[in-house]
Scaffold this active site. Sequence first.
Site, PDB file in Angstrom:
ATOM      1  N   GLU A  11      24.683 -84.082  34.883  1.00 33.55           N
ATOM      2  CA  GLU A  11      25.677 -83.081  34.502  1.00 33.55           C
ATOM      3  C   GLU A  11      26.583 -83.706  33.452  1.00 33.55           C
ATOM      4  OE1 GLU A  11      25.275 -80.078  35.527  1.00 33.55           O
ATOM      5  OE2 GLU A  11      23.732 -80.659  36.970  1.00 33.55           O
ATOM      6  N   ALA A  12      27.057 -82.879  32.526  1.00 33.85           N
ATOM      7  CA  ALA A  12      27.851 -83.399  31.412  1.00 33.85           C
ATOM      8  C   ALA A  12      29.030 -82.483  31.122  1.00 33.85           C
ATOM      9  CB  ALA A  12      26.983 -83.541  30.160  1.00 33.85           C
ATOM     10  N   ASP A 178      20.428 -80.464  42.204  1.00 31.18           N
ATOM     11  CA  ASP A 178      19.395 -80.026  41.255  1.00 31.18           C
ATOM     12  C   ASP A 178      18.160 -80.916  41.345  1.00 31.18           C
ATOM     13  OD1 ASP A 178      21.011 -77.990  40.437  1.00 31.18           O
ATOM     14  OD2 ASP A 178      21.385 -78.759  38.427  1.00 31.18           O
TER      15      ASP A 178
END
Length: 215
Positions: A11-12, A178
């Site tokens: 994630e970013a 995820d």
Amino acid sequence: MVRYFMVIDLEATCVYPRQHDWQPEIIEIGAIILDSKLNEISEFQEFVQPVVNSTLSSFCLDLTKITQANVDRADTFPDVYERMLTWMRSNGLNTTSRSGNFTLVTDGIFDYNQYIQHQCKLCKLEYPEWAKSFSNIKSHFMYVLRARKANGRTHSMSEMTEKLGIEMDGQLHRALDDAKIIVKIMKGIRGRRPGFPFNTNATYRPDWTLRFFDD
């Protein structure tokens, strides 16, 4: 057949409306090591403190459910990355070459060509050899199920699980959750095609330019 798979999701930092000068930074790493039969060996999850845009946007907070406190308490990428390498090696993965004893598995090509590439440049780290080829689960899904979308776009994780008859659980856009969904998709594909090898089918593109979700 390879000895291990490592499923990884990132994630970013993100912002909406998009900004073409935005520099995405990794804020969470989730990874799972599997044996060749897709049995889980170990999990890794850590938050990462961004340095360019240290305050998460309201869009990012809502999308990922990662809190500002999560990243404020975290270490920066070089330290987290080093701990991930230690975890990989301690679980038997050979990180010294491109043709090691494991295959990386990811949902698409975005994480490697955008997030890892940009993060390495930002931190003045060399892009890892072991991440220069990987297995894109989206392509394997389309091949095994012969499922192609009319608009040419790839399937989302929720679309893949629906077509495979797999229950969605966890929080989308959280790295470890995820990664767990990707593992479920792998098992769903193996259910349709026993022994499917999940060979590498994508490579790192050093000429990649930053892209956005609605490009």
